[in-house]
Design a protein around this motif. Structure first.
Motif, PDB file in Angstrom:
ATOM      1  N   UNK A  75     -17.632  12.880  43.311  1.00 47.95           N
ATOM      2  CA  UNK A  75     -18.133  13.614  42.146  1.00 47.95           C
ATOM      3  C   UNK A  75     -19.641  13.718  42.255  1.00 47.95           C
ATOM      4  N   UNK A  76     -20.163  14.920  42.236  1.00 40.74           N
ATOM      5  CA  UNK A  76     -21.607  15.144  42.357  1.00 40.74           C
ATOM      6  C   UNK A  76     -22.212  15.484  40.997  1.00 40.74           C
ATOM      7  N   UNK A  77     -23.535  15.327  40.932  1.00 38.41           N
ATOM      8  CA  UNK A  77     -24.212  15.624  39.664  1.00 38.41           C
ATOM      9  C   UNK A  77     -24.282  17.133  39.482  1.00 38.41           C
ATOM     10  N   UNK A  78     -23.762  17.596  38.337  1.00 37.83           N
ATOM     11  CA  UNK A  78     -23.747  19.015  38.041  1.00 37.83           C
ATOM     12  C   UNK A  78     -24.921  19.431  37.169  1.00 37.83           C
ATOM     13  N   UNK A  79     -25.337  18.551  36.258  1.00 36.65           N
ATOM     14  CA  UNK A  79     -26.480  18.850  35.400  1.00 36.65           C
ATOM     15  C   UNK A  79     -27.023  17.557  34.808  1.00 36.65           C
ATOM     16  N   UNK A  80     -28.187  17.676  34.225  1.00 32.88           N
ATOM     17  CA  UNK A  80     -28.879  16.527  33.636  1.00 32.88           C
ATOM     18  C   UNK A  80     -29.309  16.870  32.222  1.00 32.88           C
ATOM     19  N   UNK A  81     -29.106  15.914  31.293  1.00 31.88           N
ATOM     20  CA  UNK A  81     -29.469  16.135  29.901  1.00 31.88           C
ATOM     21  C   UNK A  81     -30.405  15.047  29.412  1.00 31.88           C
ATOM     22  N   UNK A  82     -30.950  15.293  28.220  1.00 29.57           N
ATOM     23  CA  UNK A  82     -31.830  14.334  27.542  1.00 29.57           C
ATOM     24  C   UNK A  82     -32.990  13.916  28.434  1.00 29.57           C
ATOM     25  N   UNK A  83     -33.785  14.897  28.827  1.00 31.10           N
ATOM     26  CA  UNK A  83     -35.021  14.660  29.597  1.00 31.10           C
ATOM     27  C   UNK A  83     -34.768  13.909  30.893  1.00 31.10           C
ATOM     28  N   UNK A  84     -33.682  14.209  31.550  1.00 34.90           N
ATOM     29  CA  UNK A  84     -33.407  13.611  32.841  1.00 34.90           C
ATOM     30  C   UNK A  84     -32.796  12.238  32.784  1.00 34.90           C
ATOM     31  N   UNK A  85     -32.460  11.730  31.573  1.00 33.71           N
ATOM     32  CA  UNK A  85     -31.930  10.365  31.467  1.00 33.71           C
ATOM     33  C   UNK A  85     -30.421  10.322  31.679  1.00 33.71           C
TER      34      UNK A  85
END
Length: 561
Positions: free
Chosen positions: A424-434
C-alpha cells in the motif's frame, strides 16, 4: 512482674509493669511510631488549645498512626482501639485520649499536609536505602466512591426529570389551593412562597416523628428492659397545627390529605432543587474543561459525590469510582508519587503521577519505567522521552487478522505491506503533512479477502498514518519486544499490583470515605504513606542497628504548650 492467678480475677496488677514488659523489652511498633512522629516536621504540630484534657499533637499523631497501622482509619474506631491497645496506652503514657471529634480534626490536619507527610516518609525511605532509583513502574486502580451508582443521572435524563418535577410541583400547588381560604386574596407568588414555607415545616416535623418511631421500634426489639410509653392521642395533629398555621382552618376530614399534599410539595421541591444544583455543577465543570462544546446527552453526574464518575471495574462491574495512580520503585515497592482522577482512562494518569513523583524525588532521568497497556499512548511515550526516562510499555494486540497493526510499515520505502503481501503506497497527505493515507486499489479489488479486511463500500482498504505518533508507537513496540523489554515487563504484575493488594488488605480499603476530588486525593495519599511506613517497619523489625537508632531517641513526649 506481679504474679496473677486465673482463679482470682479481682487481684491487683501493676499496669505500668505490664507495659514495660510488653513494649520496652523488645522491638515494638508503638516504640517505632513514638520515634517516627518526632522525626516528622509537620505544621500542625504547633500546640493548640484543643481537646480535653490538653494533649500534645505529636503524641496524638503517634496514636493515630499506630491505629492506622492496625487498619483503623475512622475516628471513633481509633478511640476504641486506643482504649483496648497496650501499645496505644504506652504511647499516651497517662494522657487521656480526647473525644473522637478532636481525633477527626487531627486527622483532617494530617490530611491537609498529605504531600508534606508523603515527602518526609519518602526521605526516610531514601535514608534507609529502600529506593533503588533504577527501575520503576506505574499502575492504577479504581476504587468505589462514597456514592451509589444508582444516584447518578445522565444530562439528558436530568433535564427531562427537572421538567417533569417542575410540572408535578405546579400540579401539587394547584391541588392544595382549594384547602386554603385566603388563596384568592394574595398574589400567586406570595401564595406559593407561603405554601412552600408551611410545607417545609410540615415535612421537617414528619421526618422527626418518623425517626423517633424508628428509634422506639429499635428499643422495643433490642432492649429487653424497654417499656413502651403510651402515645398521646392527637399529638401529631396538635404539633402540626402549631408549626403550620395554614392547617388551623383545614376541616378534620381533610386534615390528613392536606398534610400529605404539603409533605409532597416539600419533598418534590427539595428533590427539584438538588437536581437543579447538580445540573449547574455539571454545566460549570464541562465549560471549565471543554469551553463552549455541547454537553453529550449521556454525560453523567452523581448527586452524592459530583466529582466521582461511572467506571468499569475489574471485579465489580460498573461502579461510581475514582481512578488512583501510584509511581512505584521496584527495590522495596516504595510509592514515590500519586495522582487521583475521575477519568476512567489510565492514559491520562501517567504524566501527572510522574510529575508528582518528580516534585518529591527530583528528576527521574535515566531510570527504566514499565507500564501496562492502559498507559500505552504516543503522548505518554513522548513525555517519557522528554523526561529522559527509558520507557517500556505493554501494548494491546488486536484480534482481527486484518487490524492496522497487522500491516507492516517500511520506513525507507514509506509503504505498508498487508497480511496478504500486497504493498500500500501513500496516495495523499492531510493536515499539513501529518496524516498520510495509504491504499492499493488494484490489489484490494482483486483480493478474495477484501470483504473481511474492510467495510468500505468501494472495497478498498485505506490506512491512515500519523507520521509522528505512529512512529513513536512502533518504536515503543519494538523496545517492548526486546529481551530487556520482556524482562522489565515480566515484573509489571509483581511490583506495582501487589501494592494495591497490600493496601486493601492491611487497611481494609474497599471504598472511599471522603467525598469530592480533593478529599479522595488526600485519602489516597494517606494510604500510600501508610504503605511506605509499613516498609520502614520491616527494616525496624529486621535490623538491629536501626532498632538501636530508634530506641536511643525514644522518649515520652511532654506537652510544650
Amino acid at each position: 512482674m506481679a504474679q496473677r492467678s486465673p482463679d482470682a480475677p479481682n487481684q491487683v496488677v501493676f499496669f505500668q509493669e505490664l507495659l514495660q514488659e510488653k513494649i520496652e523489652h523488645k522491638p515494638h511498633a508503638a516504640r517505632f511510631f513514638s520515634y517516627l512522629v518526632d522525626e516528622l516536621d509537620l505544621i500542625f504540630y504547633a500546640p493548640l488549645s484543643m481537646g480535653a484534657p490538653p494533649y500534645t499533637r505529636r503524641t496524638l499523631t503517634a496514636v493515630i498512626l499506630y491505629a492506622m497501622y492496625h487498619g483503623h482509619y475512622a475516628a471513633q474506631k481509633i478511640c476504641k482501639f486506643a482504649e483496648d491497645s497496650i501499645g496505644a496506652q504506652w504511647l499516651l503514657s497517662g494522657m487521656g485520649m480526647p473525644g473522637y471529634k478532636t481525633v477527626e480534626r487531627t486527622i483532617d490536619a494530617l490530611l491537609n499536609e498529605a504531600d508534606r507527610f508523603l515527602s518526609q516518609i519518602i526521605g526516610i525511605c531514601e535514608g534507609l536505602a529502600l529506593i533503588g532509583r533504577q527501575r520503576m513502574y506505574i499502575d492504577g486502580t479504581k476504587v468505589q466512591a462514597n456514592a451509589s451508582k444508582h444516584k447518578a443521572m445522565s444530562y439528558e435524563h436530568l433535564i427531562n426529570k427537572i421538567n417533569r418535577q417542575t410540572n408535578e410541583l405546579e400540579a401539587l400547588f394547584e391541588s392544595i389551593k382549594p384547602y386554603i381560604d385566603e388563596a384568592e386574596q394574595i398574589s400567586e407568588e406570595e401564595l406559593k412562597a407561603c405554601i412552600h414555607e408551611q410545607a417545609q415545616r410540615v415535612h421537617h416535623i414528619l421526618r422527626q416523628q418518623h425517626q423517633q418511631e424508628l428509634r422506639d421500634k429499635e428499643q422495643q426489639v433490642f432492649n429487653l428492659d424497654y417499656e413502651e410509653a403510651e402515645k398521646s392521642q392527637g399529638l401529631e395533629e396538635e404539633t402540626l397545627k402549631t408549626s403550620s398555621p395554614l392547617l388551623n382552618d383545614v376541616p378534620t376530614e381533610s386534615f390528613e390529605q392536606t398534610v400529605d399534599l404539603l409533605n409532597n410539595i416539600a419533598f418534590t421541591h427539595n428533590r427539584l432543587h438538588t437536581m437543579e444544583q447538580a445540573k449547574t455543577t455539571l454545566e460549570q465543570k464541562w465549560k471549565a474543561e471543554h469551553g463552549n462544546q455541547k454537553i453529550p446527552e449521556g454525560k453523567q453526574i452523581n448527586f452524592t459525590d459530583t466529582d466521582s464518575s461511572i467506571m468499569v471495574t475489574k471485579h465489580h462491574g460498573v461502579q461510581q469510582c475514582y481512578n488512583h495512580f501510584a509511581w512505584v520503585d521496584d527495590k522495596a515497592h516504595i510509592i514515590l508519587g500519586t495522582h487521583t482522577s475521575n477519568n476512567a482512562s489510565d492514559q491520562l494518569g501517567l504524566q501527572p503521577t510522574l510529575e508528582h513523583a518528580e516534585n518529591i524525588c527530583g528528576s527521574l532521568a535515566g531510570v527504566q519505567a514499565g507500564a501496562d497497556a492502559g498507559f500505552f499512548s504516543a503522548h505518554n511515550i513522548a513525555v517519557m522521552q522528554d523526561k529522559g526516562i527509558d520507557f517500556y510499555g505493554s501494548y494491546a494486540v488486536a484480534k482481527s487478522p486484518f487490524a492496522k497493526d497487522k500491516f507492516v510499515y517500511d520506513t525507507q520505502a514509506d509503504t505498508y505491506t498487508c497480511p496478504e503481501g500486497h504493498t500500500l503506497t501513500r496516495q495523499k497527505t492531510k493536515k499539513s503533512g501529518r496524516i498520510g493515507k495509504y491504499s492499493n486499489q488494484e490489489a484490494c479489488l482483486a483480493c478474495p479477502l477484501s470483504a473481511q479486511c474492510t467495510k468500505a463500500q468501494d472495497g478498498i482498504r485505506k490506512i491512515d498514518r500519523d507520521m509522528e505518533h505512529d512512529r513513536l508507537r512502533e518504536e515503543a513496540k519494538e523496545k517492548a519486544n526486546t529481551e530487556q523489554g520482556k524482562e522489565i515487563l515480566s515484573q509489571r504484575k509483581s511490583v506495582p499490583e501487589p501494592v494495591w493488594g497490600n493496601i486493601q488488605v492491611q487497611d481494609g480499603w474497599k471504598q472511599m470515605h471522603g467525598r469530592g476530588m480533593d478529599n479522595a486525593s488526600r485519602e489516597f495519599k494517606l494510604h500510600c504513606v501508610m504503605h511506605n511506613i509499613r516498609k520502614i517497619l520491616k527494616v525496624y523489625f529486621n535490623s538491629v542497628s536501626y532498632q538501636e537508632t530508634v530506641h536511643e531517641k525514644e522518649h515520652l513526649f511532654q506537652d510544650t504548650a
